[in-house]
Design an enzyme around this catalytic site. Sequence first.
Site, PDB file in Angstrom:
ATOM      1  N   ASP A   1       0.822  -1.212   0.000  1.00  0.00           N
ATOM      2  CA  ASP A   1       0.000   0.000   0.000  1.00  0.00           C
ATOM      3  C   ASP A   1       0.854   1.260   0.000  1.00  0.00           C
ATOM      4  O   ASP A   1       2.061   1.212   0.241  1.00  0.00           O
ATOM      5  CB  ASP A   1      -0.892   0.032   1.253  1.00  0.00           C
TER       6      ASP A   1
ATOM      7  N   TYR B   1       6.003  -9.699   7.199  1.00  0.00           N
ATOM      8  CA  TYR B   1       5.895  -8.250   7.388  1.00  0.00           C
ATOM      9  C   TYR B   1       6.181  -7.928   8.850  1.00  0.00           C
ATOM     10  O   TYR B   1       5.876  -8.717   9.742  1.00  0.00           O
ATOM     11  CB  TYR B   1       4.476  -7.764   7.075  1.00  0.00           C
TER      12      TYR B   1
END
Length: 246
Positions: A53, A110
């Site tokens: 994103d 992540y």
Amino acid sequence: MNNFYLMSIQYDGTNFSGWVKQTNKKTIQGELESAFSKNAKLPVKLLGASKTDAGVHALDQKVWIELDYTPNLTGLKNTLNKALPNQIFINSIINVDNNFKVRNVKEKTYIYRLRFEKYDVFRQYYTYFWNLPKFELSKLKEVLNLFVGTHDFLNFSGLKINEIDKISPIRTINDIQTNILDSELEIIFKAKGFIRYQIRTIMGCVFAYLNNKISLQVIKETLELKHPKLPYIADAKGLTLISIDY
């Protein structure tokens, strides 16, 4: 005869509108394609393993490329790195078979990083500053544990109802770990794949819970789709794609 390669790249996502190329916006994919067109001056096809994103960083984004010529890989890497903005860097380029699928990954890792107690101006774009000097680590682990395993993450994603026919909200988070270093907390997520905003919405609700804005039961019911989606999402700058394994 076309040739196929796999790049590992790192980037500071602060000033980019995410990975995916968009009209009139700076994106990682767009900058890579521009670097190829200016220097190689030949067609290139790019496909990223993870659609990060806007504002999200990466240390090991994987990118599949198809070229209709055979480059010197060291020369190509050096040439592209000179052409790319300072916020993007190609770590490596290797040959892969023509049947290699860049999105058929084994696991993605992540990390969401946040600072507490001490604000650090030099870490402001890579960590979220959380003005909560004291919190219970056991309470943090308890809420994070709700999300481990296979769930329907519709309420913890950016998906809309009309998208679920094409993108399944059912995902499996293999593990969530926590690591405290000085005044910084790392929350490590491991899964085969994540949905848009999934980690950030999870973290937004975690922050709300630790700030006593919502209960553990409400989060559980939201995950079970018994409660409407909650209005919390964590800042993108705390999130970094660490690695992608095949």
